[in-house]
Design an enzyme around this catalytic site. Sequence first.
Site, mmCIF file in Angstrom:
data_model
loop_
_atom_site.group_PDB
_atom_site.id
_atom_site.type_symbol
_atom_site.label_atom_id
_atom_site.label_comp_id
_atom_site.label_asym_id
_atom_site.label_seq_id
_atom_site.Cartn_x
_atom_site.Cartn_y
_atom_site.Cartn_z
ATOM 1 N N HIS A 87 0.883 -1.368 0.072
ATOM 2 C CA HIS A 87 -0.022 -0.155 0.043
ATOM 3 C C HIS A 87 0.870 1.104 0.056
ATOM 4 O O HIS A 87 1.953 1.204 0.749
ATOM 5 C CB HIS A 87 -0.927 0.002 1.139
ATOM 6 N N ASP A 89 -0.555 4.231 0.700
ATOM 7 C CA ASP A 89 -0.925 5.240 1.525
ATOM 8 C C ASP A 89 -0.538 5.233 2.957
ATOM 9 O O ASP A 89 0.060 4.151 2.976
ATOM 10 C CB ASP A 89 -2.673 5.089 1.752
ATOM 11 N N GLU A 154 -5.329 1.221 2.392
ATOM 12 C CA GLU A 154 -4.964 0.227 3.426
ATOM 13 C C GLU A 154 -5.426 0.722 4.656
ATOM 14 O O GLU A 154 -5.930 0.008 5.568
ATOM 15 C CB GLU A 154 -3.657 -0.389 3.229
ATOM 16 N N GLU A 155 -4.909 1.910 5.035
ATOM 17 C CA GLU A 155 -4.844 2.521 6.303
ATOM 18 C C GLU A 155 -6.173 3.113 6.607
ATOM 19 O O GLU A 155 -6.401 3.633 7.864
ATOM 20 C CB GLU A 155 -3.791 3.586 6.666
ATOM 21 N N ASP A 181 4.904 -6.000 4.539
ATOM 22 C CA ASP A 181 3.945 -5.053 5.363
ATOM 23 C C ASP A 181 3.897 -5.422 6.942
ATOM 24 O O ASP A 181 3.017 -4.997 7.597
ATOM 25 C CB ASP A 181 2.761 -4.864 4.902
ATOM 26 N N THR A 316 -16.907 25.351 32.085
ATOM 27 C CA THR A 316 -17.765 24.488 32.769
ATOM 28 C C THR A 316 -19.017 24.525 31.734
ATOM 29 O O THR A 316 -19.887 25.261 31.487
ATOM 30 C CB THR A 316 -18.451 25.300 34.045
ATOM 31 N N SER A 400 -3.502 -6.080 11.523
ATOM 32 C CA SER A 400 -4.312 -6.435 10.256
ATOM 33 C C SER A 400 -3.769 -5.997 9.030
ATOM 34 O O SER A 400 -3.300 -5.081 9.019
ATOM 35 C CB SER A 400 -5.790 -6.113 10.546
ATOM 36 N N HIS A 428 3.062 4.130 12.483
ATOM 37 C CA HIS A 428 1.537 4.733 13.116
ATOM 38 C C HIS A 428 2.000 5.897 14.035
ATOM 39 O O HIS A 428 0.980 6.510 14.653
ATOM 40 C CB HIS A 428 0.559 3.745 13.609
HETATM 41 N N1 BES Z 1 1.391 -2.882 8.074
HETATM 42 C C1 BES Z 1 0.441 -2.757 9.230
HETATM 43 C C2 BES Z 1 -0.054 -4.004 9.683
HETATM 44 C C3 BES Z 1 0.970 -4.455 10.667
HETATM 45 C C4 BES Z 1 0.810 -3.818 12.062
HETATM 46 C C5 BES Z 1 1.829 -5.102 10.605
HETATM 47 C C6 BES Z 1 1.591 -3.894 12.834
HETATM 48 C C7 BES Z 1 3.015 -5.544 11.394
HETATM 49 C C8 BES Z 1 2.935 -4.893 12.780
HETATM 50 C C9 BES Z 1 -0.736 -2.029 8.046
HETATM 51 O O1 BES Z 1 -0.476 -0.974 7.268
HETATM 52 C C10 BES Z 1 -1.815 -1.430 9.251
HETATM 53 O O2 BES Z 1 -1.494 -0.732 10.171
HETATM 54 N N2 BES Z 1 -3.223 -1.973 9.196
HETATM 55 C C11 BES Z 1 -3.994 -1.401 9.752
HETATM 56 C C12 BES Z 1 -5.521 -2.068 9.338
HETATM 57 C C13 BES Z 1 -6.690 -1.435 9.596
HETATM 58 C C14 BES Z 1 -6.706 -0.045 9.345
HETATM 59 C C15 BES Z 1 -7.868 -1.983 8.848
HETATM 60 C C16 BES Z 1 -4.210 -1.912 11.421
HETATM 61 O O3 BES Z 1 -3.587 -3.229 11.704
HETATM 62 O O4 BES Z 1 -4.529 -1.050 12.192
HETATM 63 ZN ZN ZN Z 2 0.960 -1.532 6.291
#
Ligand code: BES
Ligand code: ZN
Length: 456
Positions: A87, A89, A154-155, A181, A316, A400, A428
């Site tokens: 992805h 994005d 994807e995100e 990923d 308040t 995910s 993130h």
């Molecule tokens: N690359 C991540 C998935 C991931 C997270 C792999 C942690 C390894 C470690 C992917 O881009 C992602 O963040 N997916 C989202 C999907 C959601 C928004 C449907 C996630 O897991 O929050």
């Molecule tokens: Zn990712």
Amino acid sequence: MSDPIEYARNNEQRHLAELQAFLRIPSVSTQPAHDADTRAAAVWLAEMMQQAGLENVAVIDTERHPLVYADWLHAGADKPTVLIYGHYDVQPVEPLDLWKSPPFEPTVRGEYLYARGASDDKGQVFVHVKAVEALLQTNGRLPVNVKFIVEGEEESGGESLAAFIPANKEKLAADVALISDTAIISPEQPAIVYGLRGICYILLDITGPSRDLHSGSFGGGINNPLNVLGHIIARLKDEEGHILIPGFYDRVRPLTPRERELLARFPLDEEKWLAETGAPQVWGEPEYTLVERLGARPTLDVHGIIGGYTGPGAKTVLPSTVHAKISMRLVPDQDPEEIGRLFTQYVHQITPPSVRINVQVVHGAPASITNLDIPAMKAAATAYTKIFGREPVYMREGGSIPVVAEFQTHLGLETILMGFGLPDDRIHAPNERIYLPNFYRGIQTSIQFLQELAEE
Ligand code: BES
Ligand code: ZN
């Protein structure tokens, strides 16, 4: 004819410069202000695929962000076809003030490249474009047939690709899918992820009075939506992490003794892991180990609350409307739609009649498990072993990647999750980064994987 891995080594500086150009495009898919940027990232990537020697390169328009497709299909019908997904994005960058260098000004510090998307997922999807380039530039051909499908949502739910897959089964037909990923354990210890959690994402709106009210004049007589939200959240999960929604665990496939034993052998250094988070203590369901809780058990978390007065000083007020963002991570065999219904029913049931509530399930995806016995799994393990000098371990990941289950359902594809990120890439979060030696080794591993796959 020279060696593609040698070619990749000789072109590392250029590959880095190109990745930096990719990372300068602020393709934040969830924020409409970045819609044009998100498209620009797709167009840029398509251009790079063209330059790499891929064919049928296309930026495919959708209801939201475009998909990027490309292929090279001249390896012969006796050779497998691999569908490479990634992805382009990225996640939002807020809070901006915590970044040491601006998120869209990719900066090298030490052996890391810092930028939003460096690891998740621009750096990792670019690895495969460069691997294909290296093979085509040196050999003039690829050892297997390759298709790329790269999405820009994807995100933020991935609805466009979810609609595209069942409608384009022929175009996407392959023998196996390949995704980078995810993270490996450390630069010395590669890992193949064979399980991912699913997700069910909820937006909650709670409205009390039709406008903000003075809390002195009205407090005690009108219920405060923020207080109600607090009560609702408190009833979703107990203090040990057990989710209190009736029926939530009904379909959770119990962990077999064999899998618990396998997960118990997983090399997680709990102290180091905790130190990396900065939290004072590890937490979660006491009857499961940390490794089990992180990848093989469902969770529920609140991600954001909007409501009331948050400016400087005191005010308040009884706020009129408040909002919360909540998600549940799911495991096999939970059904995201059913979980969304159970959540909605329960929240309606525990909401007092003194406020109005709106529950919206924004997106969902089921968990996935990859069959460890397919030939491509062996090719991935061999490729990692040859390039990283160590056999990979197999692990379940708590995050995910919704497309994995969609590939399984609609295309009958198993997915190899061959990641090159590291657990401390801060995906993130502020100061996301990629460990550059992993980026370079990733390109080599991808080359090796495609070559191994041709032998299987
Ligand atoms: N690359 C991540 C998935 C991931 C997270 C792999 C942690 C390894 C470690 C992917 O881009 C992602 O963040 N997916 C989202 C999907 C959601 C928004 C449907 C996630 O897991 O929050
Ligand atoms: Zn990712």
